[in-house]
Design a protein around this motif. Structure first.
Motif, short mmCIF file in Angstrom:
data_model
loop_
_atom_site.label_atom_id
_atom_site.label_comp_id
_atom_site.label_asym_id
_atom_site.label_seq_id
_atom_site.Cartn_x
_atom_site.Cartn_y
_atom_site.Cartn_z
N LEU A 155 24.53 1.04 -15.64
CA LEU A 155 24.68 2.36 -16.53
C LEU A 155 26.05 2.15 -17.21
O LEU A 155 25.97 2.52 -18.46
CB LEU A 155 24.51 3.48 -15.85
N ALA A 156 26.93 1.95 -16.54
CA ALA A 156 28.42 1.66 -17.17
C ALA A 156 28.43 0.68 -18.13
O ALA A 156 29.06 0.86 -19.19
CB ALA A 156 29.47 1.54 -16.06
N THR A 157 27.61 -0.33 -17.89
CA THR A 157 27.92 -1.80 -18.75
C THR A 157 27.27 -1.36 -20.12
O THR A 157 27.73 -1.99 -21.11
CB THR A 157 27.23 -2.90 -17.80
N THR A 158 26.01 -0.79 -20.08
CA THR A 158 25.27 -0.53 -21.34
C THR A 158 25.86 0.33 -22.39
O THR A 158 25.40 0.59 -23.55
CB THR A 158 23.85 0.04 -20.95
N LEU A 159 26.90 1.05 -21.93
CA LEU A 159 27.72 2.00 -22.98
C LEU A 159 28.68 1.25 -23.68
O LEU A 159 29.18 0.26 -23.47
CB LEU A 159 28.29 3.04 -22.37
N PRO A 160 28.75 1.55 -25.18
CA PRO A 160 29.79 1.12 -26.13
C PRO A 160 31.18 1.89 -25.68
O PRO A 160 31.37 2.88 -25.69
CB PRO A 160 29.17 1.43 -27.33
N TYR A 161 32.32 0.90 -25.71
CA TYR A 161 33.52 1.63 -25.33
C TYR A 161 34.59 1.23 -26.65
O TYR A 161 34.63 0.10 -27.07
CB TYR A 161 34.10 0.85 -24.28
N CYS A 162 34.83 2.42 -27.36
CA CYS A 162 35.78 2.13 -28.44
C CYS A 162 36.97 3.32 -28.32
O CYS A 162 37.57 3.29 -29.59
CB CYS A 162 35.03 2.48 -29.79
N GLY A 163 37.27 3.51 -27.31
CA GLY A 163 38.56 4.29 -27.06
C GLY A 163 38.56 5.64 -27.35
O GLY A 163 37.62 6.28 -27.62
N PRO A 164 39.61 6.30 -27.04
CA PRO A 164 40.84 5.77 -26.66
C PRO A 164 40.79 4.93 -25.24
O PRO A 164 40.09 5.64 -24.49
CB PRO A 164 41.84 6.91 -26.58
N ASN A 165 41.38 4.07 -25.21
CA ASN A 165 41.34 3.04 -23.87
C ASN A 165 42.35 3.37 -22.74
O ASN A 165 42.77 2.78 -22.29
CB ASN A 165 41.54 1.44 -24.19
N ARG A 166 42.48 4.76 -22.74
CA ARG A 166 43.55 5.29 -21.54
C ARG A 166 42.43 6.11 -20.80
O ARG A 166 41.69 7.14 -21.13
CB ARG A 166 44.60 5.99 -22.13
N ILE A 167 42.82 5.82 -19.41
CA ILE A 167 42.14 6.89 -18.39
C ILE A 167 43.07 7.52 -17.49
O ILE A 167 43.93 6.55 -16.96
CB ILE A 167 40.91 6.29 -17.62
N ASP A 168 43.08 8.62 -17.09
CA ASP A 168 44.24 9.44 -16.34
C ASP A 168 43.80 9.10 -14.74
O ASP A 168 43.23 10.03 -14.00
CB ASP A 168 44.19 10.67 -16.58
N HIS A 169 43.60 7.86 -14.52
CA HIS A 169 43.40 7.74 -12.90
C HIS A 169 44.16 6.15 -12.49
O HIS A 169 44.93 5.62 -13.18
CB HIS A 169 41.99 7.12 -12.78
N TYR A 170 43.96 6.19 -10.95
CA TYR A 170 44.89 4.86 -10.60
C TYR A 170 43.91 3.53 -10.53
O TYR A 170 44.30 2.42 -10.37
CB TYR A 170 45.17 5.33 -9.31
N PHE A 171 42.75 3.95 -10.71
CA PHE A 171 41.64 2.63 -10.60
C PHE A 171 40.44 3.25 -11.48
O PHE A 171 40.23 4.39 -11.99
CB PHE A 171 41.39 2.34 -9.27
N CYS A 172 39.47 2.12 -11.79
CA CYS A 172 38.33 2.51 -12.47
C CYS A 172 37.30 3.11 -11.56
O CYS A 172 36.76 2.74 -10.49
CB CYS A 172 37.89 1.05 -13.10
N ASP A 173 36.73 4.21 -11.91
CA ASP A 173 35.60 4.66 -11.49
C ASP A 173 34.66 5.25 -12.57
O ASP A 173 35.07 5.25 -13.91
CB ASP A 173 36.03 5.73 -10.60
N VAL A 174 33.47 5.59 -12.17
CA VAL A 174 32.58 6.21 -13.21
C VAL A 174 33.13 7.25 -14.13
O VAL A 174 32.96 7.13 -15.51
CB VAL A 174 31.17 6.44 -12.58
N ALA A 175 33.46 8.29 -13.67
CA ALA A 175 33.83 9.79 -14.41
C ALA A 175 34.90 9.25 -15.46
O ALA A 175 34.69 9.41 -16.47
CB ALA A 175 34.06 10.73 -13.58
N PRO A 176 36.06 8.59 -14.93
CA PRO A 176 37.08 8.41 -16.01
C PRO A 176 36.59 7.29 -16.99
O PRO A 176 37.22 7.25 -18.21
CB PRO A 176 38.40 8.14 -15.08
#
Length: 303
Positions: A155-176
Motif C-alpha cells: 500500500l505504501a509502495t504504490t503511492l507517489p511521493y513528491c514531498g516535502p520529504n520531511r517526517i516528524d518521527h524517529y523512524f519510518c512508519d505508515v502514518a508519517p
C-alpha cells in the motif's frame, strides 16, 4: 522523493548525545536480557520441552529483532547528525517493523491460549499443546504477520511521493510516511486502520476474554496452584498491556500525527522489548533457577 529527512533525529548536539546514549543502553539491555532467555531455554532440556517456554523463546527472538529494526539506526543518526534515510530503506524499515510487531501480537495470543489450556484443561494439556501444535502456532504467527506486513508495504509502495520529504518521527512508519505522498491517502488510511487496527484491537479483546475465563477457572484450583498460575498470568498481562497499548493508540484512529505519537512509538519499539525479559525472569522462579544453574556451570567451566 528519493530521501526522507527524519526530523525526530534532528536535535541539538547535547540532547542528541544524551538520547543516543540512552538508546544504546536500552539496546544493550534488550540484547543481554533476550539472549539470556533464549540461551537458558536452549540449554535447559526441561524448559526447552515446555510449550510455554518454547513460545517464550520465540517471543524473545522477535523482541530482539523488533528493536534491532529501529534502535541502532536511531542511535547512529543521533550520534552522527545524519538524519536522512533513503526511500527504499524507509520502506524496508516499515516492512520489518510491521512484520515483527505483528508476529509479537500473534505470539502473545498463542501464549494466552497455552495458559488457557494449562489451567482450564490440565489433564489434556500434553495432548493439546504437543510439539506439532506449538510449531504450527509459531509458524502461523510468522506467516500471518508476513501477509499483514506485505499488504502494508505494498500500500505504501504504490503511492507517489513528491514531498516535502520531511517526517516528524524517529523512524519510518505508515502514518508519517503518508504525509509525504502527493495524492489523496484517505482510502489507504482506511485500509491500514482496518488491517493493523483490527489485528491489534481484535487480538487484545481475545486476550482479555481468555484471561477472564482463566481467572474464573482459578477459583477451582488449590491455593498453591492458584498462586503459581496468577504469577504467570500476571507477567503475561503486564507484557500485553505495555505492548498493545501503544499499538491500539497509534493504529485504531485516523492518521493525524500528534506529538504523543513519537513518545508512544518509542515505548513500543524500545521500552517494551527491554521490559519483557525483566518481567518474565524476575517473576518466574523456574527461569531464575535455570539461569543460576547455567551461570554456575559457566563459572565452573571457566575455572
Amino acid at each position: 522523493v528519493h530521501e526522507i529527512v527524519l526530523l525526530g533525529l534532528s536535535q541539538p548536539r547535547v540532547l542528541s548525545l544524551a538520547l543516543a546514549i540512552l538508546l544504546l543502553l536500552s539496546y544493550t539491555t534488550v540484547l543481554l536480557g533476550n539472549l539470556s532467555i533464549i540461551l537458558t531455554i536452549r540449554a535447559e532440556p526441561r524448559l526447552a520441552a515446555s510449550p510455554m517456554y518454547y513460545l517464550l523463546g520465540n517471543l524473545s527472538l522477535v523482541d530482539l529483532c523488533y528493536t534491532s529494526v529501529t534502535t541502532p539506526q536511531m542511535a547512529l543518526g543521533l550520534l552522527s547528525g545524519h538524519a536522512t534515510i533513503s526511500l527504499g530503506e524507509c520502506l524496508a524499515q516499515l516492512f520489518f517493523l510491521h512484520f515483527l510487531g505483528c508476529t509479537e501480537i500473534f505470539l502473545l495470543t498463542a501464549m494466552a491460549y497455552d495458559r488457557y489450556v494449562a489451567i482450564c484443561q490440565p489433564l489434556h494439556y500434553t495432548a493439546i499443546m504437543s510439539c506439532r501444535t506449538c510449531a504450527r502456532l509459531v509458524a502461523g504467527s510468522w506467516m500471518g504477520a508476513l501477509a499483514h506486513s506485505l499488504v502494508q508495504t505494498l500500500l505504501a509502495t504504490t503511492l507517489p511521493y513528491c514531498g516535502p520529504n520531511r517526517i516528524d518521527h524517529y523512524f519510518c512508519d505508515v502514518a508519517p510516511l503518508l504525509g509525504v505522498a502527493c495524492t489523496d491517502t484517505s482510502l489507504v488510511e482506511i485500509l491500514v486502520v482496518s488491517n493493523t487496527g483490527a489485528i491489534s484491537l481484535g487480538c487484545f479483546l481475545v486476550l482479555l476474554v481468555s484471561y477472564g475465563v482463566i481467572l474464573a477457572a482459578l477459583r477451582r484450583c488449590s491455593a498453591e496452584g492458584r498462586r503459581k498460575a496468577l504469577s504467570t498470568c500476571t507477567a503475561h498481562l503486564m507484557v500485553v498491556a505495555i505492548f498493545f497499548g501503544p499499538c491500539i493508540f497509534i493504529y485504531t484512529r485516523p492518521f493525524s500525527t500528534i506529538p504523543a505519537d513519537k513518545v508512544v512509538s518509542l515505548l513500543a519499539t524500545v521500552v517494551t522489548p527491554m521490559l519483557n525479559p525483566l518481567i518474565y525472569t524476575l517473576r518466574n522462579t523456574e527461569m531464575k533457577g535455570a539461569m543460576r544453574q547455567l551461570w554456575g556451570r559457566w563459572v565452573r567451566a571457566e575455572k
